[in-house]
Structures are given as C-alpha cells and as structure tokens.
Design a protein around this motif. Structure first.
Motif, PDB file in Angstrom:
ATOM      1  N   VAL A 113      -2.990 -43.772  -7.604  1.00  0.00           N
ATOM      2  CA  VAL A 113      -2.494 -43.273  -6.310  1.00  0.00           C
ATOM      3  C   VAL A 113      -1.227 -44.041  -5.919  1.00  0.00           C
ATOM      4  O   VAL A 113      -0.230 -43.443  -5.489  1.00  0.00           O
ATOM      5  CB  VAL A 113      -3.584 -43.371  -5.224  1.00  0.00           C
ATOM      6  N   ALA A 114      -1.249 -45.359  -6.086  1.00  0.00           N
ATOM      7  CA  ALA A 114      -0.062 -46.173  -5.768  1.00  0.00           C
ATOM      8  C   ALA A 114       1.112 -45.782  -6.659  1.00  0.00           C
ATOM      9  O   ALA A 114       2.251 -45.638  -6.186  1.00  0.00           O
ATOM     10  CB  ALA A 114      -0.388 -47.653  -5.910  1.00  0.00           C
ATOM     11  N   CYS A 115       0.855 -45.584  -7.938  1.00  0.00           N
ATOM     12  CA  CYS A 115       1.916 -45.156  -8.857  1.00  0.00           C
ATOM     13  C   CYS A 115       2.436 -43.767  -8.489  1.00  0.00           C
ATOM     14  O   CYS A 115       3.629 -43.493  -8.632  1.00  0.00           O
ATOM     15  CB  CYS A 115       1.406 -45.164 -10.298  1.00  0.00           C
ATOM     16  N   GLY A 116       1.555 -42.903  -8.010  1.00  0.00           N
ATOM     17  CA  GLY A 116       1.964 -41.569  -7.576  1.00  0.00           C
ATOM     18  C   GLY A 116       2.912 -41.623  -6.390  1.00  0.00           C
ATOM     19  O   GLY A 116       3.899 -40.878  -6.336  1.00  0.00           O
ATOM     20  N   ARG A 117       2.618 -42.518  -5.438  1.00  0.00           N
ATOM     21  CA  ARG A 117       3.531 -42.680  -4.288  1.00  0.00           C
ATOM     22  C   ARG A 117       4.898 -43.138  -4.766  1.00  0.00           C
ATOM     23  O   ARG A 117       5.937 -42.629  -4.323  1.00  0.00           O
ATOM     24  CB  ARG A 117       2.952 -43.695  -3.299  1.00  0.00           C
ATOM     25  N   GLU A 118       4.915 -44.093  -5.696  1.00  0.00           N
ATOM     26  CA  GLU A 118       6.183 -44.591  -6.248  1.00  0.00           C
ATOM     27  C   GLU A 118       6.923 -43.487  -6.997  1.00  0.00           C
ATOM     28  O   GLU A 118       8.146 -43.357  -6.875  1.00  0.00           O
ATOM     29  CB  GLU A 118       5.931 -45.776  -7.173  1.00  0.00           C
ATOM     30  N   ARG A 119       6.183 -42.693  -7.766  1.00  0.00           N
ATOM     31  CA  ARG A 119       6.798 -41.614  -8.540  1.00  0.00           C
ATOM     32  C   ARG A 119       7.428 -40.577  -7.609  1.00  0.00           C
ATOM     33  O   ARG A 119       8.532 -40.097  -7.859  1.00  0.00           O
ATOM     34  CB  ARG A 119       5.754 -40.959  -9.448  1.00  0.00           C
ATOM     35  N   LEU A 120       6.738 -40.248  -6.523  1.00  0.00           N
ATOM     36  CA  LEU A 120       7.305 -39.309  -5.544  1.00  0.00           C
ATOM     37  C   LEU A 120       8.587 -39.866  -4.926  1.00  0.00           C
ATOM     38  O   LEU A 120       9.545 -39.119  -4.700  1.00  0.00           O
ATOM     39  CB  LEU A 120       6.295 -39.015  -4.440  1.00  0.00           C
ATOM     40  N   ALA A 121       8.612 -41.152  -4.635  1.00  0.00           N
ATOM     41  CA  ALA A 121       9.819 -41.774  -4.068  1.00  0.00           C
ATOM     42  C   ALA A 121      10.981 -41.676  -5.056  1.00  0.00           C
ATOM     43  O   ALA A 121      12.119 -41.374  -4.663  1.00  0.00           O
ATOM     44  CB  ALA A 121       9.538 -43.223  -3.691  1.00  0.00           C
ATOM     45  N   ILE A 122      10.710 -41.912  -6.333  1.00  0.00           N
ATOM     46  CA  ILE A 122      11.758 -41.812  -7.360  1.00  0.00           C
ATOM     47  C   ILE A 122      12.266 -40.375  -7.456  1.00  0.00           C
ATOM     48  O   ILE A 122      13.477 -40.135  -7.476  1.00  0.00           O
ATOM     49  CB  ILE A 122      11.215 -42.292  -8.724  1.00  0.00           C
ATOM     50  N   ILE A 123      11.357 -39.427  -7.484  1.00  0.00           N
ATOM     51  CA  ILE A 123      11.734 -38.010  -7.584  1.00  0.00           C
ATOM     52  C   ILE A 123      12.529 -37.589  -6.352  1.00  0.00           C
ATOM     53  O   ILE A 123      13.524 -36.861  -6.455  1.00  0.00           O
ATOM     54  CB  ILE A 123      10.489 -37.132  -7.799  1.00  0.00           C
ATOM     55  N   SER A 124      12.135 -38.066  -5.178  1.00  0.00           N
ATOM     56  CA  SER A 124      12.848 -37.750  -3.944  1.00  0.00           C
ATOM     57  C   SER A 124      14.271 -38.302  -3.979  1.00  0.00           C
ATOM     58  O   SER A 124      15.225 -37.616  -3.591  1.00  0.00           O
ATOM     59  CB  SER A 124      12.081 -38.307  -2.748  1.00  0.00           C
ATOM     60  N   ALA A 125      14.423 -39.525  -4.459  1.00  0.00           N
ATOM     61  CA  ALA A 125      15.751 -40.133  -4.562  1.00  0.00           C
ATOM     62  C   ALA A 125      16.611 -39.354  -5.562  1.00  0.00           C
ATOM     63  O   ALA A 125      17.794 -39.092  -5.299  1.00  0.00           O
ATOM     64  CB  ALA A 125      15.643 -41.593  -4.964  1.00  0.00           C
ATOM     65  N   GLN A 126      16.025 -38.965  -6.694  1.00  0.00           N
ATOM     66  CA  GLN A 126      16.760 -38.181  -7.688  1.00  0.00           C
ATOM     67  C   GLN A 126      17.174 -36.827  -7.107  1.00  0.00           C
ATOM     68  O   GLN A 126      18.287 -36.354  -7.353  1.00  0.00           O
ATOM     69  CB  GLN A 126      15.897 -37.958  -8.935  1.00  0.00           C
ATOM     70  N   ARG A 127      16.292 -36.254  -6.326  1.00  0.00           N
ATOM     71  CA  ARG A 127      16.590 -34.954  -5.706  1.00  0.00           C
ATOM     72  C   ARG A 127      17.764 -35.093  -4.737  1.00  0.00           C
ATOM     73  O   ARG A 127      18.636 -34.230  -4.673  1.00  0.00           O
ATOM     74  CB  ARG A 127      15.359 -34.428  -4.981  1.00  0.00           C
ATOM     75  N   SER A 128      17.783 -36.172  -3.972  1.00  0.00           N
ATOM     76  CA  SER A 128      18.883 -36.398  -3.030  1.00  0.00           C
ATOM     77  C   SER A 128      20.209 -36.527  -3.760  1.00  0.00           C
ATOM     78  O   SER A 128      21.215 -35.935  -3.343  1.00  0.00           O
ATOM     79  CB  SER A 128      18.632 -37.685  -2.242  1.00  0.00           C
ATOM     80  N   VAL A 129      20.224 -37.292  -4.823  1.00  0.00           N
ATOM     81  CA  VAL A 129      21.446 -37.471  -5.612  1.00  0.00           C
ATOM     82  C   VAL A 129      21.882 -36.124  -6.189  1.00  0.00           C
ATOM     83  O   VAL A 129      23.060 -35.764  -6.114  1.00  0.00           O
ATOM     84  CB  VAL A 129      21.233 -38.517  -6.731  1.00  0.00           C
ATOM     85  N   SER A 130      20.939 -35.373  -6.751  1.00  0.00           N
ATOM     86  CA  SER A 130      21.268 -34.063  -7.339  1.00  0.00           C
ATOM     87  C   SER A 130      21.799 -33.098  -6.287  1.00  0.00           C
ATOM     88  O   SER A 130      22.757 -32.357  -6.544  1.00  0.00           O
ATOM     89  CB  SER A 130      20.037 -33.458  -8.015  1.00  0.00           C
ATOM     90  N   ALA A 131      21.203 -33.095  -5.110  1.00  0.00           N
ATOM     91  CA  ALA A 131      21.661 -32.209  -4.029  1.00  0.00           C
ATOM     92  C   ALA A 131      23.078 -32.574  -3.607  1.00  0.00           C
ATOM     93  O   ALA A 131      23.916 -31.692  -3.365  1.00  0.00           O
ATOM     94  CB  ALA A 131      20.708 -32.280  -2.845  1.00  0.00           C
ATOM     95  N   SER A 132      23.364 -33.860  -3.538  1.00  0.00           N
ATOM     96  CA  SER A 132      24.704 -34.315  -3.172  1.00  0.00           C
ATOM     97  C   SER A 132      25.720 -33.915  -4.243  1.00  0.00           C
ATOM     98  O   SER A 132      26.815 -33.431  -3.923  1.00  0.00           O
ATOM     99  CB  SER A 132      24.694 -35.833  -2.980  1.00  0.00           C
ATOM    100  N   GLU A 133      25.360 -34.099  -5.496  1.00  0.00           N
ATOM    101  CA  GLU A 133      26.261 -33.725  -6.595  1.00  0.00           C
ATOM    102  C   GLU A 133      26.512 -32.220  -6.605  1.00  0.00           C
ATOM    103  O   GLU A 133      27.637 -31.779  -6.836  1.00  0.00           O
ATOM    104  CB  GLU A 133      25.676 -34.176  -7.935  1.00  0.00           C
ATOM    105  N   LEU A 134      25.482 -31.430  -6.351  1.00  0.00           N
ATOM    106  CA  LEU A 134      25.645 -29.978  -6.306  1.00  0.00           C
ATOM    107  C   LEU A 134      26.553 -29.579  -5.152  1.00  0.00           C
ATOM    108  O   LEU A 134      27.449 -28.737  -5.310  1.00  0.00           O
ATOM    109  CB  LEU A 134      24.290 -29.278  -6.176  1.00  0.00           C
ATOM    110  N   SER A 135      26.368 -30.193  -4.005  1.00  0.00           N
ATOM    111  CA  SER A 135      27.207 -29.891  -2.849  1.00  0.00           C
ATOM    112  C   SER A 135      28.671 -30.198  -3.151  1.00  0.00           C
ATOM    113  O   SER A 135      29.568 -29.395  -2.840  1.00  0.00           O
ATOM    114  CB  SER A 135      26.728 -30.688  -1.639  1.00  0.00           C
ATOM    115  N   GLU A 136      28.923 -31.328  -3.777  1.00  0.00           N
ATOM    116  CA  GLU A 136      30.296 -31.701  -4.137  1.00  0.00           C
ATOM    117  C   GLU A 136      30.881 -30.704  -5.135  1.00  0.00           C
ATOM    118  O   GLU A 136      32.048 -30.307  -5.015  1.00  0.00           O
ATOM    119  CB  GLU A 136      30.330 -33.115  -4.705  1.00  0.00           C
TER     120      GLU A 136
END
Length: 183
Positions: free
Chosen positions: A144-167
């Motif tokens: 469960v703890a690793c799952g929370r960490e994995r979601l945080a990583i995926i969320s951060a990657q999604r933010s970066v990807s969304a920013s790159e797509l917008s640019e």
C-alpha cells in the motif's frame, strides 16, 4: 480478493480460480469477487469453479456501477490482475488510489514498479503464492505504501507530459500561422 475486469479470455480469470483451488487444497480458504461484463466466458468460468470445488468461494457480479466498484476496492484484501494485455491498465491505478495491495502480471512490471507482487500469469502456483503472501498484513501494508509512492511518481510524470504537450501545441499554433491554408 477482487478482480475488476470484463470476462474476456485474455483477462485470465481462470488462473485466479486455479490459484484459489491450490490454496483450498492447502487449507487456506479465500474468496474472490469478479466484477465486469460477460464477454462470453462466464459460463466457462463458473463451470471451472465448480469443477475445481471452489464455487462457494467465487462471486461473479457482472458489470457494476461506479459506487459499487469503489466499495469493492475498499472492502477487498487485495486486487489481483493476472491479465495478458497491457502495458498500462486502469485497475492498478484504482487499487493504489484505494490503498489496496496489488498482484499484477510480471510482464507489466513497467507500470507497477515495486508497488505490486508480480506473478507469472501462466502459473497458478505463482498467483497462489502471491495471494498467500498478502494474507500477511506486513506485506499488504508495504505494498500500500509503495502504491502511494507509485501514484505520486505517475502524477509527477503526467504533469511533466501535460506541460510538454502544451508547449508543443503552442509551438505548432505559432508555426501553423505561417500557412494561409491547410492542404
């Protein structure tokens, strides 16, 4: 244990039934709930559960509404997904968001990282072993703890990807203004 997937052959529900039968023979009695529309496999799976002697340990709910789905995640020991298809699937994300441990197909480890017990989807013993491990609360809490960490990583990657797509879209709009017409 809970598997949220339509009853397609490639979703590999049969291996879960075989794993439960293995555990049953060893004296460990667990239940599994399957939620998802029947895509032609339900009769085969129900007959297999009966033949394996575990019909009383299985529930086939069919397609369920979102609020029921959320309750199934919240109430399960773990989410088990021995699917053959990927590389990305929504149920692992839902399991982590619901703070439930995850058993997942080994060949899809790129999505799961260390936030799942990875199994060979062709080996019922591998699956049974993972299910047995998740009866230990220490293992479940670690996942469960690793799952929370994995979601945080995926969320951060999604933010970066969304920013790159917008640019990229802004740059395209700028360059697109160079043309009078589109061919």
């Amino acid at each position: 244990f809970f598997y949220p997937a339509h009853l397609w052959a490639h979703k590999n529900h049969i291996r879960i039934l075989e794993a439960i039968a293995i555990l049953h023979r060893q004296g460990t009695y667990i239940r599994v709930v399957f939620a998802g529309g029947d895509k032609g496999e339900r009769t085969h799976l129900e007959a297999s559960a009966t033949q394996l002697g575990i019909a009383s340990q299985t529930r086939f709910l069919g397609f369920v509404p979102d609020n029921t789905l959320a309750g199934l995640y919240a109430g399960c020991r773990a989410v088990v997904i021995p699917t053959y298809f990927g590389p990305t699937n929504l149920p692992p994300l839902e399991a982590w968001a619901s703070e439930r441990p995850l058993i997942y197909s080994r060949h899809l480890s790129e999505q799961a990282g260390d936030a799942a017990l990875l199994v060979d989807p062709d080996d019922a013993n591998s699956l049974a072993d993972a299910m047995q491990q998740l009866l230990d609360d220490t293992v479940a809490k670690r996942l469960v703890a690793c799952g929370r960490e994995r979601l945080a990583i995926i969320s951060a990657q999604r933010s970066v990807s969304a920013s790159e797509l917008s640019e990229a879209l802004q740059l395209f709009a700028l360059r697109r203004s160079c043309w009078a017409t589109i061919l």
